[in-house]
Design a protein around this motif. Structure first.
Motif, mmCIF file in Angstrom:
data_model
loop_
_atom_site.group_PDB
_atom_site.id
_atom_site.type_symbol
_atom_site.label_atom_id
_atom_site.label_comp_id
_atom_site.label_asym_id
_atom_site.label_seq_id
_atom_site.Cartn_x
_atom_site.Cartn_y
_atom_site.Cartn_z
ATOM 1 N N LEU A 234 149.135 -15.926 55.085
ATOM 2 C CA LEU A 234 149.871 -17.179 54.903
ATOM 3 C C LEU A 234 150.303 -17.734 56.256
ATOM 4 O O LEU A 234 150.110 -18.922 56.538
ATOM 5 C CB LEU A 234 151.094 -16.955 54.008
ATOM 6 N N ALA A 235 150.870 -16.872 57.103
ATOM 7 C CA ALA A 235 151.318 -17.302 58.434
ATOM 8 C C ALA A 235 150.143 -17.814 59.256
ATOM 9 O O ALA A 235 150.230 -18.862 59.916
ATOM 10 C CB ALA A 235 152.009 -16.147 59.151
ATOM 11 N N SER A 236 149.029 -17.083 59.218
ATOM 12 C CA SER A 236 147.849 -17.490 59.985
ATOM 13 C C SER A 236 147.302 -18.823 59.507
ATOM 14 O O SER A 236 146.983 -19.705 60.321
ATOM 15 C CB SER A 236 146.761 -16.415 59.884
ATOM 16 N N LEU A 237 147.175 -18.991 58.205
ATOM 17 C CA LEU A 237 146.613 -20.222 57.664
ATOM 18 C C LEU A 237 147.477 -21.432 58.035
ATOM 19 O O LEU A 237 146.952 -22.479 58.423
ATOM 20 C CB LEU A 237 146.452 -20.110 56.149
ATOM 21 N N MET A 238 148.786 -21.295 57.954
ATOM 22 C CA MET A 238 149.671 -22.410 58.297
ATOM 23 C C MET A 238 149.640 -22.695 59.795
ATOM 24 O O MET A 238 149.645 -23.860 60.213
ATOM 25 C CB MET A 238 151.081 -22.142 57.800
ATOM 26 N N THR A 239 149.588 -21.648 60.622
ATOM 27 C CA THR A 239 149.481 -21.837 62.076
ATOM 28 C C THR A 239 148.189 -22.559 62.416
ATOM 29 O O THR A 239 148.172 -23.514 63.207
ATOM 30 C CB THR A 239 149.547 -20.478 62.802
ATOM 31 N N LEU A 240 147.091 -22.120 61.818
ATOM 32 C CA LEU A 240 145.792 -22.745 62.071
ATOM 33 C C LEU A 240 145.755 -24.188 61.588
ATOM 34 O O LEU A 240 145.143 -25.051 62.232
ATOM 35 C CB LEU A 240 144.684 -21.935 61.404
ATOM 36 N N ALA A 241 146.393 -24.467 60.475
ATOM 37 C CA ALA A 241 146.424 -25.843 59.962
ATOM 38 C C ALA A 241 147.191 -26.753 60.926
ATOM 39 O O ALA A 241 146.738 -27.861 61.236
ATOM 40 C CB ALA A 241 147.039 -25.886 58.567
#
Length: 154
Positions: free
Chosen positions: A55-62
């Motif tokens: 979740l953290a990675s996906l939001m950071t990447l977005a």
């Protein structure tokens, strides 16, 4: 926004092995909001819900992608970094991960771009969230990103 820019962003994401493992894909970009998705099956934890790190990675990447797309549209070639972030895990997600990234309330894109053009660097606040299927937030993300203008190639 051109399909070429989205294809370039997707290739950038897929070029990083940890990101490729998330199996993320770009859902859409409307000029303001970048939407990414990733399957739960590739991002599941020992409880059967979405892994917090995913979740953290996906939001950071977005958020990173949102900044890159905006700067690309401005014709600015910058290195982009997450400077700091805050994540709130509000409810477990037992479904595919869908995130949406946008400028944070009160953030000025024009001021960010002006700072880069005049000083070679700037900072901007962004926000992202992953929702439960019923629309309530599962996870929220607030972050500040920095961009540093790359010197012209030559």
């Amino acid at each position: 926004m051109s399909a070429d820019a989205l294809a370039h962003l997707d290739a950038h994401y897929q070029g990083m092995p940890p990101v490729r493992a998330l199996q993320l894909s770009i859902e859409s970009f409307d000029g303001e909001r970048l939407r990414l998705t990733a399957p739960l099956a590739a991002n599941v934890n020992d409880k059967g819900c979405a892994f917090g790190g995913s979740l953290a990675s996906l939001m950071t990447l977005a958020c990173w992608g949102r900044v890159w797309l905006g700067l690309h549209d401005e014709g600015l070639d910058c290195d982009i970094y997450v400077a700091d972030s805050r994540i709130r895990y509000l409810a477990p997600l037992y479904d595919d991960l869908h995130t949406e990234a946008m400028l944070a309330e009160g953030a000025s894109w024009a001021d960010f771009v002006a700072a880069i053009r005049s000083k070679g660097r700037g900072r901007i606040d962004l926000a992202a969230r992953v929702d439960l299927p019923d629309g309530r937030p599962a996870t929220t993300f607030d972050a500040r990103f920095a961009a540093i203008l790359r010197p012209p190639a030559g």
